[in-house]
Write an enzyme that holds these catalytic residues in place. Structure first.
Site, PDB file in Angstrom:
ATOM      1  N   SER A  17     -58.683  27.822  -4.989  1.00 16.06           N
ATOM      2  CA  SER A  17     -58.428  28.401  -3.658  1.00 16.06           C
ATOM      3  C   SER A  17     -57.810  29.786  -3.748  1.00 16.06           C
ATOM      4  O   SER A  17     -58.169  30.689  -2.988  1.00 16.06           O
ATOM      5  CB  SER A  17     -57.496  27.502  -2.842  1.00 16.06           C
ATOM      6  OG  SER A  17     -58.186  26.380  -2.394  1.00 16.06           O
ATOM      7  N   THR A  62     -52.308  20.971  -0.418  1.00 20.31           N
ATOM      8  CA  THR A  62     -53.193  20.175  -1.274  1.00 20.31           C
ATOM      9  C   THR A  62     -52.453  18.968  -1.840  1.00 20.31           C
ATOM     10  O   THR A  62     -51.358  18.630  -1.356  1.00 20.31           O
ATOM     11  CB  THR A  62     -53.821  21.084  -2.368  1.00 20.31           C
ATOM     12  OG1 THR A  62     -54.802  20.337  -3.072  1.00 20.31           O
ATOM     13  CG2 THR A  62     -52.774  21.607  -3.346  1.00 20.31           C
ATOM     14  N   LYS A  66     -50.874  16.261   1.836  1.00 19.85           N
ATOM     15  CA  LYS A  66     -51.561  16.464   3.125  1.00 19.85           C
ATOM     16  C   LYS A  66     -51.064  15.545   4.241  1.00 19.85           C
ATOM     17  O   LYS A  66     -51.020  15.940   5.399  1.00 19.85           O
ATOM     18  CB  LYS A  66     -53.072  16.277   2.942  1.00 19.85           C
ATOM     19  CG  LYS A  66     -53.695  17.431   2.182  1.00 19.85           C
ATOM     20  CD  LYS A  66     -55.181  17.268   1.983  1.00 19.85           C
ATOM     21  CE  LYS A  66     -55.702  18.462   1.198  1.00 19.85           C
ATOM     22  NZ  LYS A  66     -57.126  18.390   0.902  1.00 19.85           N
ATOM     23  N   ASN A  87     -54.540  20.157   5.994  1.00 21.09           N
ATOM     24  CA  ASN A  87     -54.794  20.968   4.787  1.00 21.09           C
ATOM     25  C   ASN A  87     -54.614  22.460   5.046  1.00 21.09           C
ATOM     26  O   ASN A  87     -54.685  23.249   4.110  1.00 21.09           O
ATOM     27  CB  ASN A  87     -56.190  20.700   4.200  1.00 21.09           C
ATOM     28  CG  ASN A  87     -57.287  21.366   5.012  1.00 21.09           C
ATOM     29  OD1 ASN A  87     -57.313  21.257   6.226  1.00 21.09           O
ATOM     30  ND2 ASN A  87     -58.187  22.072   4.337  1.00 21.09           N
ATOM     31  N   ASP A 102     -60.840  20.258   6.078  1.00 20.26           N
ATOM     32  CA  ASP A 102     -61.607  19.438   5.121  1.00 20.26           C
ATOM     33  C   ASP A 102     -62.715  18.681   5.855  1.00 20.26           C
ATOM     34  O   ASP A 102     -63.760  18.391   5.271  1.00 20.26           O
ATOM     35  CB  ASP A 102     -60.690  18.401   4.440  1.00 20.26           C
ATOM     36  CG  ASP A 102     -59.820  19.020   3.356  1.00 20.26           C
ATOM     37  OD1 ASP A 102     -60.176  20.106   2.849  1.00 20.26           O
ATOM     38  OD2 ASP A 102     -58.781  18.410   3.018  1.00 20.26           O
ATOM     39  N   ARG A 156     -52.474   1.155   0.623  1.00 21.98           N
ATOM     40  CA  ARG A 156     -52.736   2.492   1.191  1.00 21.98           C
ATOM     41  C   ARG A 156     -54.123   2.536   1.834  1.00 21.98           C
ATOM     42  O   ARG A 156     -54.318   3.161   2.877  1.00 21.98           O
ATOM     43  CB  ARG A 156     -52.609   3.552   0.093  1.00 21.98           C
ATOM     44  CG  ARG A 156     -52.460   4.950   0.634  1.00 21.98           C
ATOM     45  CD  ARG A 156     -52.176   5.930  -0.481  1.00 21.98           C
ATOM     46  NE  ARG A 156     -52.055   7.290   0.000  1.00 21.98           N
ATOM     47  CZ  ARG A 156     -52.051   8.360  -0.793  1.00 21.98           C
ATOM     48  NH1 ARG A 156     -52.138   8.210  -2.112  1.00 21.98           N
ATOM     49  NH2 ARG A 156     -51.946   9.552  -0.284  1.00 21.98           N
TER      50      ARG A 156
HETATM   51  P1  NDP Z   1     -53.732  12.526  -2.579  1.00 24.60           P
HETATM   52  O1  NDP Z   1     -52.650  12.746  -3.563  1.00 24.60           O
HETATM   53  O2  NDP Z   1     -53.393  12.448  -1.137  1.00 24.60           O
HETATM   54  O3  NDP Z   1     -54.542  11.191  -2.966  1.00 24.60           O
HETATM   55  C1  NDP Z   1     -54.913  10.952  -4.291  1.00 24.60           C
HETATM   56  C2  NDP Z   1     -55.853   9.777  -4.355  1.00 24.60           C
HETATM   57  O4  NDP Z   1     -56.276   9.605  -5.719  1.00 24.60           O
HETATM   58  C3  NDP Z   1     -55.233   8.461  -3.919  1.00 24.60           C
HETATM   59  O5  NDP Z   1     -56.243   7.645  -3.360  1.00 24.60           O
HETATM   60  C4  NDP Z   1     -54.744   7.884  -5.262  1.00 24.60           C
HETATM   61  O6  NDP Z   1     -54.641   6.479  -5.265  1.00 24.60           O
HETATM   62  C5  NDP Z   1     -55.886   8.290  -6.160  1.00 24.60           C
HETATM   63  N1  NDP Z   1     -55.476   8.358  -7.571  1.00 24.60           N
HETATM   64  C6  NDP Z   1     -54.750   9.337  -8.165  1.00 24.60           C
HETATM   65  N2  NDP Z   1     -54.589   9.071  -9.481  1.00 24.60           N
HETATM   66  C7  NDP Z   1     -55.219   7.886  -9.713  1.00 24.60           C
HETATM   67  C8  NDP Z   1     -55.401   7.082 -10.867  1.00 24.60           C
HETATM   68  N3  NDP Z   1     -54.903   7.447 -12.055  1.00 24.60           N
HETATM   69  N4  NDP Z   1     -56.114   5.941 -10.754  1.00 24.60           N
HETATM   70  C9  NDP Z   1     -56.623   5.582  -9.541  1.00 24.60           C
HETATM   71  N5  NDP Z   1     -56.484   6.300  -8.401  1.00 24.60           N
HETATM   72  C10 NDP Z   1     -55.781   7.437  -8.492  1.00 24.60           C
HETATM   73  O7  NDP Z   1     -54.799  13.710  -2.863  1.00 24.60           O
HETATM   74  P2  NDP Z   1     -55.937  14.261  -1.899  1.00 24.60           P
HETATM   75  O8  NDP Z   1     -56.488  13.102  -1.142  1.00 24.60           O
HETATM   76  O9  NDP Z   1     -55.450  15.425  -1.170  1.00 24.60           O
HETATM   77  O10 NDP Z   1     -57.023  14.812  -2.977  1.00 24.60           O
HETATM   78  C11 NDP Z   1     -57.823  13.930  -3.744  1.00 24.60           C
HETATM   79  C12 NDP Z   1     -58.830  14.742  -4.577  1.00 24.60           C
HETATM   80  O11 NDP Z   1     -59.753  15.408  -3.724  1.00 24.60           O
HETATM   81  C13 NDP Z   1     -58.185  15.824  -5.435  1.00 24.60           C
HETATM   82  O12 NDP Z   1     -58.830  15.867  -6.679  1.00 24.60           O
HETATM   83  C14 NDP Z   1     -58.452  17.096  -4.661  1.00 24.60           C
HETATM   84  O13 NDP Z   1     -58.499  18.251  -5.491  1.00 24.60           O
HETATM   85  C15 NDP Z   1     -59.831  16.789  -4.080  1.00 24.60           C
HETATM   86  N6  NDP Z   1     -60.093  17.556  -2.878  1.00 24.60           N
HETATM   87  C16 NDP Z   1     -61.136  18.445  -2.888  1.00 24.60           C
HETATM   88  C17 NDP Z   1     -61.439  19.167  -1.766  1.00 24.60           C
HETATM   89  C18 NDP Z   1     -62.577  20.134  -1.779  1.00 24.60           C
HETATM   90  O14 NDP Z   1     -62.641  21.005  -0.896  1.00 24.60           O
HETATM   91  N7  NDP Z   1     -63.491  20.024  -2.708  1.00 24.60           N
HETATM   92  C19 NDP Z   1     -60.650  19.049  -0.517  1.00 24.60           C
HETATM   93  C20 NDP Z   1     -59.624  18.050  -0.614  1.00 24.60           C
HETATM   94  C21 NDP Z   1     -59.349  17.368  -1.755  1.00 24.60           C
HETATM   95  P3  NDP Z   1     -53.219   5.752  -4.894  1.00 24.60           P
HETATM   96  O15 NDP Z   1     -53.095   5.860  -3.392  1.00 24.60           O
HETATM   97  O16 NDP Z   1     -53.405   4.367  -5.341  1.00 24.60           O
HETATM   98  O17 NDP Z   1     -52.151   6.512  -5.615  1.00 24.60           O
END
Ligand code: NDP
Length: 327
Positions: A17, A62, A66, A87, A102, A156
């Site tokens: 970004s 990010t 969020k 976001n 998003d 969640r």
């Molecule tokens: P959050 O931190 O809000 O959520 C993360 C998610 O990933 C949760 O569901 C979490 O599960 C899961 N997770 C993380 N680590 C693990 C693991 N080791 N094993 C299993 N599940 C895991 O992040 P965001 O929702 O904001 O972002 C998620 C992804 O999407 C990121 O990679 C981000 O860069 C990408 N993204 C890309 C965008 C784009 O424009 N291309 C826009 C927005 C996001 P749990 O709840 O169980 O912890």
């Protein structure tokens, strides 16, 4: 006065970004600097309060903040309210407005992924964080009739389903436990798979084993760095159609830019900068690690992964290393 725009998250160094937005600001001659603020949740309220200062045009939010930002702004736009995730923050005087770009960004990417086919009606979504909320909202408003959410922590996922209770009353939205047999059964019935977890940011790691992927799925991984996550490589090898998160990033970023500056985003400049970052690594931007110092050190700039998009399944080695997401 040089204006400021910031990306607030943890980690932030992997993000494209900054490079994309700085290139757009420079191209339009806007005197503003895009900064990366690496902040833990405990420091989030202070970081948001700082945005009320006159020099700030706004911010991107990010992982993993969020949802946590929602109570810290003064007003939410419709998509931010509907998703319960923000976001983008813009300023109106001293007031902070929370947006969710998003949602439209994902819709543009989904349309491209689906192409000339009829829009499917059944999707599996991996993840239940801020990005997953935007995806689920976009799918509901695009007319999907069945959406199954899998998340590592089931509660969640169930919270997400409760959040959409009213808007999803006419269709089948459910959270299911992350067991391979349950996933496999759902994947065999679906047409669209979206990874909205951050797992793909770690090179070589995929949220699901390759053998669970049936052929002919449409697979989108919101991760864009590396450009070909393990999931996308496995999906291409299984003869699925794949797309990474770059188009969504571009589209949500263009809308963010317009909210901060009131000017049309130079999409061609932003796209070119994304391509440059993918191929040559990130330009150095100021990274402020914040009061908590270097905890959770993010990836080195330049860890953009090497495979060209669309080249999934080539098994090529990925240079650099990916950021380890905070779990
Ligand atoms: P959050 O931190 O809000 O959520 C993360 C998610 O990933 C949760 O569901 C979490 O599960 C899961 N997770 C993380 N680590 C693990 C693991 N080791 N094993 C299993 N599940 C895991 O992040 P965001 O929702 O904001 O972002 C998620 C992804 O999407 C990121 O990679 C981000 O860069 C990408 N993204 C890309 C965008 C784009 O424009 N291309 C826009 C927005 C996001 P749990 O709840 O169980 O912890």
């Amino acid at each position: 006065m040089t204006n400021r725009v910031v990306l607030i998250g943890h980690p932030v160094a992997h993000s494209f970004s900054g490079a994309m937005q700085q290139a757009a600001l420079d191209a339009l001659g806007i005197d503003a600097r895009y900064e990366l603020w690496d902040r833990l949740q405990i420091d989030l309220a202070d970081a948001i309060a700082e945005l009320r200062g006159e020099e700030f045009l706004g911010a991107n939010i990010t992982i993993p903040h969020k949802e946590h930002v929602v109570p810290l702004v003064d007003r939410l736009t419709e998509d931010a309210q509907a998703t319960g995730a923000v976001n983008v923050i813009s300023r109106e005087g001293k007031k902070l407005i929370g947006h969710n770009t998003d949602v439209p960004g994902f819709k543009v990417a989904l349309d491209k992924l689906v192409g000339r086919q009829k829009m499917p009606r059944h999707a599996v979504v991996l993840g239940a964080g801020g990005a997953a909320r935007a995806v689920v909202h976009a799918l509901i408003t695009d007319g999907f009739q069945r959406i199954v959410v899998f998340n590592r922590h089931l509660h969640r996922g169930e919270g997400l389903v409760r959040h959409f209770g009213r808007s999803a009353a006419h269709m089948d939205l459910k959270a299911m436990p992350w067991h391979e047999s349950v996933l496999e059964a759902e994947l065999s019935k679906t047409k669209v798979l979206v990874n909205a977890t951050s797992i793909g940011m770690i090179l070589g790691e995929s949220p699901i084993p390759a053998e669970l992927l049936p052929p002919d799925l449409l697979v989108m991984d919101l991760v864009y760095n590396p450009s070909q996550s393990q999931l996308l490589k496995d999906a291409a090898a299984a003869r699925c159609t794949t797309m990474n998160g770059e188009l969504m990033l571009l589209q949500q970023g263009a809308r963010s830019f317009e909210l901060w500056t009131g000017q049309h985003a130079p999409l061609d400049v932003m796209q070119a900068e994304l391509e440059r970052a993918r191929e040559h690594g990130l330009r150095q931007l100021p990274i402020d690690m914040g009061p908590s110092g270097g905890e959770g050190t993010p990836a080195a700039p330049g860890a953009s992964g090497g495979a060209p998009s669309g080249g999934a399944g080539d098994g090529s080695a990925q240079p650099g290393r990916a950021a380890r997401p905070s779990a």
